[in-house]
Structures are given as structure tokens and as C-alpha cells.
Design a protein around this motif. Structure first.
Motif, mmCIF file in Angstrom:
data_model
loop_
_atom_site.group_PDB
_atom_site.id
_atom_site.type_symbol
_atom_site.label_atom_id
_atom_site.label_comp_id
_atom_site.label_asym_id
_atom_site.label_seq_id
_atom_site.Cartn_x
_atom_site.Cartn_y
_atom_site.Cartn_z
ATOM 1 N N LYS A 163 0.828 -1.312 0.050
ATOM 2 C CA LYS A 163 0.079 -0.081 -0.038
ATOM 3 C C LYS A 163 0.776 1.131 0.101
ATOM 4 O O LYS A 163 0.595 2.239 -0.551
ATOM 5 C CB LYS A 163 -1.013 0.047 1.252
ATOM 6 N N ASP A 164 2.041 1.140 0.528
ATOM 7 C CA ASP A 164 3.120 2.319 0.595
ATOM 8 C C ASP A 164 3.466 2.608 -0.806
ATOM 9 O O ASP A 164 4.229 3.781 -0.951
ATOM 10 C CB ASP A 164 3.968 2.335 1.660
ATOM 11 N N TYR A 165 3.268 1.753 -1.696
ATOM 12 C CA TYR A 165 3.932 1.814 -3.112
ATOM 13 C C TYR A 165 2.968 2.179 -4.026
ATOM 14 O O TYR A 165 3.229 2.268 -5.241
ATOM 15 C CB TYR A 165 4.705 0.595 -3.483
ATOM 16 N N TYR A 166 1.712 2.395 -3.771
ATOM 17 C CA TYR A 166 0.660 2.491 -4.799
ATOM 18 C C TYR A 166 0.832 3.835 -5.502
ATOM 19 O O TYR A 166 0.649 3.664 -6.787
ATOM 20 C CB TYR A 166 -0.715 2.403 -4.081
ATOM 21 N N GLU A 167 1.165 4.686 -4.899
ATOM 22 C CA GLU A 167 1.441 6.090 -5.360
ATOM 23 C C GLU A 167 2.523 6.289 -6.222
ATOM 24 O O GLU A 167 2.881 6.928 -7.353
ATOM 25 C CB GLU A 167 1.271 7.280 -4.406
ATOM 26 N N THR A 168 3.532 5.465 -5.920
ATOM 27 C CA THR A 168 5.014 5.846 -6.372
ATOM 28 C C THR A 168 5.549 4.745 -7.301
ATOM 29 O O THR A 168 6.407 4.884 -8.195
ATOM 30 C CB THR A 168 6.195 5.915 -5.197
ATOM 31 N N GLN A 170 4.168 1.137 -9.757
ATOM 32 C CA GLN A 170 2.840 0.479 -10.385
ATOM 33 C C GLN A 170 2.955 -0.932 -9.793
ATOM 34 O O GLN A 170 3.652 -1.825 -10.033
ATOM 35 C CB GLN A 170 3.123 0.251 -12.087
ATOM 36 N N LYS A 184 6.799 3.344 -11.724
ATOM 37 C CA LYS A 184 5.508 4.298 -12.114
ATOM 38 C C LYS A 184 5.279 4.428 -13.403
ATOM 39 O O LYS A 184 6.227 5.106 -14.260
ATOM 40 C CB LYS A 184 5.746 5.498 -11.252
#
Length: 263
Positions: A163-168, A170, A184
Motif C-alpha cells: 500500500k505504501d507503493y501504490y502512488e510511487t 505500478q 511508476k
């Protein structure tokens, strides 16, 4: 006028027995005669795909490793690698997931540390070039993606761990037991947008077929977007059209329809 068609493999072009319908090869001849670019867009490794299509590989485009590595007629078209420090972090997260195993997918090979029998059986299905290493720290390669083989179910089990990588990055659920993490924006859709610019393709000249969540961006990157009848519900929602299931030869049937409309 269609000039580009991409299809996913598992759950799409391949039936449940991992087979390609015999009629595909005659349909492919028609596409070649019309100079339509045909791409295999898969989470599978390039070397795995090239072996599967050995007789056709010089005429196909391969959008491999979920769009991070694209080859066409033996030439590299695109590579979109992960930052190596980020890859290390993703690996460490993967080590925390119960009943799951890590594959580091490089440009040259797929790398694994664990030799559990059921895990190796899955790796052999999708990775032709593969190596067992004592530690992922040994890997000297461009890292295209970090893949989690999760026997408890990737969508509910492994996916929340990242979840901590959803924005940074893919983070894509690419199958019932598969989770792929790439740089990403590195996905099948991005790869197709790159191909569209390279070959000066209009949006309306493109088509694609898919079945799972790692095909979402691909559906959005083409006009003629076909979700298989067996597709994930989210994919059906973003696709313009439907095709019969992978066990009903849905891809070839719809391609034949498209070809007939061009005559």
C-alpha cells in the motif's frame, strides 16, 4: 482501418489448457498480409514468449513483463526498469508475506532464491531464462519488475502489503496468484502509447484483448478494447466491447470480425 492489435496471453489468447487455438495461425497470416502489427502483451518473460512463438517471432511484437520490455522483429523498442534501491525495498516487503515467493525479473533472466517445488513449477511456466541465486544481492541486471507468487491469493493477500507503493510504483494484480510491481507508469498501456507514437498510429486504429487487472491501462490505451467474457469485472467496466471467453476462441473470432469490416 485497424493497424495495431495487442492481446494478453493467459486467460485471453490461451485457453484453460494453455493452448492456442489452431485457427489463430491462419488469422495471423491475414494480419501480416494487411501489414497490421500484432503484439503479444503479457506479464510473461520475453524469452518465454519468443520460444512459444518461435516460428512467428520475427513478425511479432512482444510487450513483455507487463510492458516494461518491448521487442519488435528482434529489435529493442522500449525498456522501463525499476530503480535498484526501490527494487531492494520491494523485495524486503515481499519477504514478509506468508505463503508467497519472490521473483526478480531482469532483462537477461528471472532470478529466484527459493526452490520450493510448487513455486519452481510456476516459475518454469512463465520464465524461460531463469537462475537460482543465493541472494538477490548477486543480481547484476536491469530489473524490470519484482513479482510475487502468492499461493494465498495475490489480490487479497500480497497486494495490501504494498500500500505504501501504490502512488510511487505500478502495483498490479496480474493473476490469481500473481502480483507485479514495476516502475511508476510502466505498464502495458504505457508501452502501447509509446508504440503508437513510434509508428504514428491513430487511436481509432488500435485494438486490444485482455482479462485481468494488469490489462486495465492497455484497455484504456486503445479504441477497440475487448474484455474477455471470463475477465475480471473491473476490466469489463473500462472496456468498450466484449469477446467470448478464452475457452471459446474469443480473440480470434473478434479479430476475424474486425478484418471483415475492413474489406
Amino acid at each position: 482501418m485497424i493497424k495495431f492489435i495487442a492481446t494478453d496471453m493467459d486467460g485471453t489468447l490461451l485457453n484453460s489448457q494453455n493452448e492456442i487455438h489452431p485457427s489463430f495461425y491462419e488469422t495471423f497470416k491475414k494480419l501480416k498480409e494487411k501489414d497490421i502489427i500484432f503484439a503479444i502483451a503479457s506479464g510473461r518473460q520475453y524469452y518465454n514468449l519468443a520460444k512459444r512463438f518461435e516460428e512467428l517471432k520475427d513478425d511479432l511484437m512482444f510487450i513483455a513483463e507487463n510492458g516494461t520490455f518491448v521487442m519488435y522483429k528482434g529489435e529493442e523498442v522500449l525498456i522501463n526498469a525499476l530503480d535498484k534501491q526501490v527494487a531492494k525495498e520491494l523485495i524486503e516487503v515481499g519477504r514478509q508475506i506468508d505463503n508467497a515467493y519472490i521473483i526478480v525479473c531482469g532483462k537477461k533472466a528471472a532470478y529466484i532464491e527459493n526452490t520450493d517445488e510448487r513455486f519452481v513449477e510456476q516459475v518454469q511456466k512463465y520464465y524461460e531464462s531463469r537462475q537460482v541465486v543465493k541472494s538477490f544481492d548477486e543480481v547484476d541486471d536491469d530489473i524490470l519488475k519484482v513479482t510475487i507468487c502468492d499461493f494465498s491469493g495475490s489480490e487479497k493477500n500480497a497486494y495490501p502489503y504494498y500500500k505504501d507503493y501504490y502512488e510511487t510504483q505500478q502495483v498490479s494484480v496480474s493473476g490469481e496468484i500473481w502480483l507485479d510491481i514495476t516502475a511508476k507508469g510502466a505498464n502495458k498501456g504505457y508501452a502501447i502509447e509509446h508504440v503508437k507514437k513510434l509508428f504514428k498510429l491513430e487511436h481509432e486504429q488500435t485494438a486490444a484483448f485482455g482479462d485481468y487487472l494488469n490489462d486495465l491501462e492497455m484497455m484504456q490505451s486503445v479504441y477497440h478494447s475487448f474484455a474477455m467474457a471470463n475477465a475480471h469485472e473491473q476490466l469489463k467496466q473500462v472496456s468498450r466491447f466484449m469477446a467470448k471467453s478464452n475457452d471459446e476462441n474469443g480473440v480470434v473470432e473478434k479479430i476475424e470480425e474486425l478484418l471483415s469490416m475492413m474489406e
